[in-house]
Every structure is written in structure tokens, then in C-alpha cells.
Design a protein around this motif. Structure first.
Motif, PDB file in Angstrom:
ATOM      1  N   GLU A  35      50.610  37.010  37.224  1.00 15.86           N
ATOM      2  CA  GLU A  35      51.248  38.444  37.481  1.00 15.86           C
ATOM      3  C   GLU A  35      51.281  38.968  35.904  1.00 15.86           C
ATOM      4  OE1 GLU A  35      52.181  39.990  40.340  1.00 15.86           O
ATOM      5  OE2 GLU A  35      51.307  38.213  41.130  1.00 15.86           O
ATOM      6  N   SER A  36      50.940  38.507  35.031  1.00 10.92           N
ATOM      7  CA  SER A  36      50.848  38.831  33.605  1.00 10.92           C
ATOM      8  C   SER A  36      49.729  39.476  33.176  1.00 10.92           C
ATOM      9  CB  SER A  36      51.049  37.715  32.589  1.00 10.92           C
ATOM     10  OG  SER A  36      50.930  38.084  31.416  1.00 10.92           O
ATOM     11  N   ASP A  37      49.887  40.783  32.524  1.00  9.97           N
ATOM     12  CA  ASP A  37      48.767  41.431  32.062  1.00  9.97           C
ATOM     13  C   ASP A  37      47.946  40.615  31.403  1.00  9.97           C
ATOM     14  OD1 ASP A  37      49.529  43.393  33.685  1.00  9.97           O
ATOM     15  OD2 ASP A  37      50.648  44.541  31.857  1.00  9.97           O
ATOM     16  N   ASP A  38      48.378  39.676  30.634  1.00 10.24           N
ATOM     17  CA  ASP A  38      47.669  39.003  29.608  1.00 10.24           C
ATOM     18  C   ASP A  38      46.625  38.049  30.188  1.00 10.24           C
ATOM     19  OD1 ASP A  38      49.059  40.133  27.740  1.00 10.24           O
ATOM     20  OD2 ASP A  38      50.561  38.413  27.524  1.00 10.24           O
ATOM     21  N   LEU A  82      33.768  50.155  40.888  1.00 11.40           N
ATOM     22  CA  LEU A  82      34.803  51.159  40.884  1.00 11.40           C
ATOM     23  C   LEU A  82      35.435  51.335  42.247  1.00 11.40           C
ATOM     24  CD1 LEU A  82      32.887  53.947  39.159  1.00 11.40           C
ATOM     25  CD2 LEU A  82      34.607  52.857  38.296  1.00 11.40           C
ATOM     26  N   GLU A  83      34.692  50.898  43.306  1.00 12.60           N
ATOM     27  CA  GLU A  83      35.070  50.976  44.571  1.00 12.60           C
ATOM     28  C   GLU A  83      36.354  49.723  44.995  1.00 12.60           C
ATOM     29  OE1 GLU A  83      31.946  50.525  47.033  1.00 12.60           O
ATOM     30  OE2 GLU A  83      31.465  52.638  47.103  1.00 12.60           O
ATOM     31  N   ALA A  84      36.088  48.771  44.507  1.00 13.60           N
ATOM     32  CA  ALA A  84      37.010  47.725  44.220  1.00 13.60           C
ATOM     33  C   ALA A  84      38.281  47.739  43.365  1.00 13.60           C
ATOM     34  CB  ALA A  84      36.187  46.296  43.687  1.00 13.60           C
ATOM     35  N   LEU A  85      38.024  48.667  42.326  1.00 12.09           N
ATOM     36  CA  LEU A  85      39.293  49.053  41.381  1.00 12.09           C
ATOM     37  C   LEU A  85      39.979  49.981  42.080  1.00 12.09           C
ATOM     38  CD1 LEU A  85      40.242  48.852  38.593  1.00 12.09           C
ATOM     39  CD2 LEU A  85      38.751  50.811  38.074  1.00 12.09           C
ATOM     40  N   ASN A  86      39.259  50.924  42.930  1.00 10.72           N
ATOM     41  CA  ASN A  86      40.392  51.892  43.609  1.00 10.72           C
ATOM     42  C   ASN A  86      40.872  51.110  44.653  1.00 10.72           C
ATOM     43  OD1 ASN A  86      39.533  53.786  41.932  1.00 10.72           O
ATOM     44  ND2 ASN A  86      37.749  54.573  42.890  1.00 10.72           N
ATOM     45  N   SER A  87      40.308  50.147  45.541  1.00 12.22           N
ATOM     46  CA  SER A  87      40.983  49.608  46.609  1.00 12.22           C
ATOM     47  C   SER A  87      42.101  48.536  46.338  1.00 12.22           C
ATOM     48  CB  SER A  87      39.909  48.772  47.437  1.00 12.22           C
ATOM     49  OG  SER A  87      39.664  47.764  46.928  1.00 12.22           O
ATOM     50  N   THR A  88      42.371  48.333  44.885  1.00 12.92           N
ATOM     51  CA  THR A  88      43.385  47.513  44.494  1.00 12.92           C
ATOM     52  C   THR A  88      44.178  48.090  43.361  1.00 12.92           C
ATOM     53  OG1 THR A  88      42.063  46.608  43.085  1.00 12.92           O
ATOM     54  CG2 THR A  88      41.980  45.370  45.130  1.00 12.92           C
ATOM     55  N   PRO A  89      44.955  49.200  43.621  1.00 16.36           N
ATOM     56  CA  PRO A  89      45.637  50.035  42.510  1.00 16.36           C
ATOM     57  C   PRO A  89      46.790  49.068  42.301  1.00 16.36           C
ATOM     58  CG  PRO A  89      45.479  51.196  44.717  1.00 16.36           C
ATOM     59  CD  PRO A  89      44.600  50.070  44.872  1.00 16.36           C
ATOM     60  N   SER A  90      47.206  48.548  43.216  1.00 16.80           N
ATOM     61  CA  SER A  90      48.789  47.874  42.819  1.00 16.80           C
ATOM     62  C   SER A  90      48.590  46.438  42.398  1.00 16.80           C
ATOM     63  CB  SER A  90      49.493  47.737  44.218  1.00 16.80           C
ATOM     64  OG  SER A  90      48.796  47.318  45.298  1.00 16.80           O
ATOM     65  N   ASP A  91      47.536  46.112  42.393  1.00 13.25           N
ATOM     66  CA  ASP A  91      47.146  44.634  42.032  1.00 13.25           C
ATOM     67  C   ASP A  91      46.785  44.759  40.614  1.00 13.25           C
ATOM     68  OD1 ASP A  91      46.387  42.022  41.291  1.00 13.25           O
ATOM     69  OD2 ASP A  91      45.363  41.902  43.132  1.00 13.25           O
ATOM     70  N   LYS A  92      47.644  44.622  39.436  1.00 12.38           N
ATOM     71  CA  LYS A  92      47.354  44.701  38.033  1.00 12.38           C
ATOM     72  C   LYS A  92      46.296  43.759  37.675  1.00 12.38           C
ATOM     73  CE  LYS A  92      52.122  45.833  36.731  1.00 12.38           C
ATOM     74  NZ  LYS A  92      53.040  45.453  35.538  1.00 12.38           N
ATOM     75  N   PHE A  93      46.404  42.536  38.196  1.00 16.44           N
ATOM     76  CA  PHE A  93      45.733  41.544  37.930  1.00 16.44           C
ATOM     77  C   PHE A  93      44.232  41.880  38.111  1.00 16.44           C
ATOM     78  CE2 PHE A  93      43.798  37.268  38.572  1.00 16.44           C
ATOM     79  CZ  PHE A  93      44.115  36.683  37.189  1.00 16.44           C
ATOM     80  N   ALA A  94      44.022  42.267  39.219  1.00 14.59           N
ATOM     81  CA  ALA A  94      42.582  42.679  39.697  1.00 14.59           C
ATOM     82  C   ALA A  94      42.157  43.840  38.953  1.00 14.59           C
ATOM     83  CB  ALA A  94      42.560  42.786  41.279  1.00 14.59           C
ATOM     84  N   CYS A  95      43.032  44.836  38.709  1.00 12.54           N
ATOM     85  CA  CYS A  95      42.551  46.260  38.283  1.00 12.54           C
ATOM     86  C   CYS A  95      42.169  45.735  36.711  1.00 12.54           C
ATOM     87  CB  CYS A  95      43.697  47.307  38.040  1.00 12.54           C
ATOM     88  SG  CYS A  95      43.881  47.819  39.464  1.00 12.54           S
TER      89      CYS A  95
END
Length: 193
Positions: free
Chosen positions: A130-133, A169-182
Motif C-alpha cells: 500500500e506504500s507509494d515507495d 494507458l488503458e491499464a492506468l485508467n482502469s485502476t485509478p484507485s490502486d495507487k500501487f498499480a498506478c
């Protein structure tokens, strides 16, 4: 058996999904350990060939995920990277009416699996996903993993980089709430630029 499966795919069997199911059964065999035979390194080239052939026959590239996992367990087998890179390049260099669909499907399969790989790595290294790091601080720390080799290979073939970026970009837009994936996707996009 793998050669027979490959020949069936080459001659254009109507339902390649049954063959893919049998290939996945062989993947279970590859997970076995034997002191006299390292099944993974011995059968890895054949499995890569079958992943290419089954993808070309069915437009499905899930078998590449098994390949990426097996690659990670080859323990530095020098030929493994070349075999994996050649398998991906085979799809990237397809010509014809459906080449874009093949490339997009392969890229989508690999890119959409990255968060799962990353969570597995964070658990393996006891990091907080869950950490941004946790996401890629440096590409160098991940470059030897199968999915990273796959991403680098897809980003090196200039003609298809726009297709790969579109999938990212499609993957990035489909996971906006997942900080880790983004965060991970953003860093891969940064690599592409």
C-alpha cells in the motif's frame, strides 16, 4: 508431447483451447524437481514456442504468464532471457491483418499482470504494497524478472511502442484507485519515453 502440440497448432487445429489446456498440464510437470533433470530449463524453449503458436492460433496469451513465472525460477539460465525475448519478438514482428490484435493482446496480458507480480514481490521482500515507495524505485531492481524482460522487449521494438503505450494507458485508467498499480504503470510509461 510439446512438439506434437506445436505441430497441431501449426496445421491450424480448429479448437486451440484444448491444446492450450494440455500445455498448461505440462506446465505442472515443469514445476517438479528432479536431481537428474531440471525440467524448467530443459523444456523452457519448447514452452515458449508453444506459447507463441497457441497465441497465434487463439489470440490468447495467458500461457506467456506461465512462461514469465518459469523464467523467474530458472536461476540465471543465460539462454532463458534470449529465448523469452525471441518468443515475444516473434509476436511483435507478426505481419498481416491481425498483427495489431496479437500485439495488443500480448501486451495487455503482460501489462495487466504486473500489479499481481509486484504484490508477490512485495510480499516476498516483506514490503507494504500500500506504500507509494514499494513500486519501482529503480528499474534496475526489477530488470531480471520475467515481466520486466517482457516489458523491455516490447518497448524496444519501435514500431509497436505506441500500441504498448496505449495498453499501458488503458491499464492506468482502469485502476485509478490502486495507487500501487498506478505508480508502477507510471514508471513503466516513464521508461517508454
Amino acid at each position: 508431447s510439446m512438439n506434437v502440440f506445436g505441430e497441431w497448432l501449426l496445421v491450424g487445429v480448429e479448437d486451440g483451447s484444448e491444446i492450450v489446456k494440455n500445455i498448461k498440464d505440462w506446465c505442472q510437470i515443469m514445476n517438479t524437481q528432479n536431481h537428474c533433470l531440471d525440467a524448467k530449463s530443459e523444456l523452457f524453449p519448447s514452452l515458449c514456442r508453444l506459447a507463441v503458436l497457441s497465441g497465434k492460433a487463439t489470440f490468447e496469451y495467458d500461457l506467456f504468464l506461465d512462461i514469465l513465472h518459469f523464467y523467474d525460477s530458472l536461476d540465471g539460465c543465460s539462454a532463458g532471457k534470449e529465448v523469452l525475448t525471441n518468443a515475444i519478438n516473434t509476436i511483435l514482428t507478426l505481419r498481416g491483418k491481425y498483427s495489431r490484435k496479437h500485439i495488443t493482446n500480448l501486451a495487455g496480458t503482460i501489462i495487466n499482470s504486473i500489479p499481481t507480480f509486484m504484490v508477490g514481490l512485495s510480499q516476498e521482500h516483506e514490503l507494504d504494497s500500500e506504500s507509494d515507495d514499494v513500486a519501482m524505485d529503480s528499474w534496475d531492481q526489477f530488470k531480471d524478472y520475467g515481466w520486466a524482460v517482457a516489458i523491455e522487449t516490447m518497448l524496444k521494438y519501435g514500431k509497436n511502442v505506441p500500441l504498448v503505450i496505449k495498453v499501458l494507458l488503458e491499464a492506468l485508467n482502469s485502476t485509478p484507485s490502486d495507487k500501487f498499480a498506478c505508480s508502477t504503470y507510471n514508471k513503466i510509461l516513464h521508461l517508454a519515453c
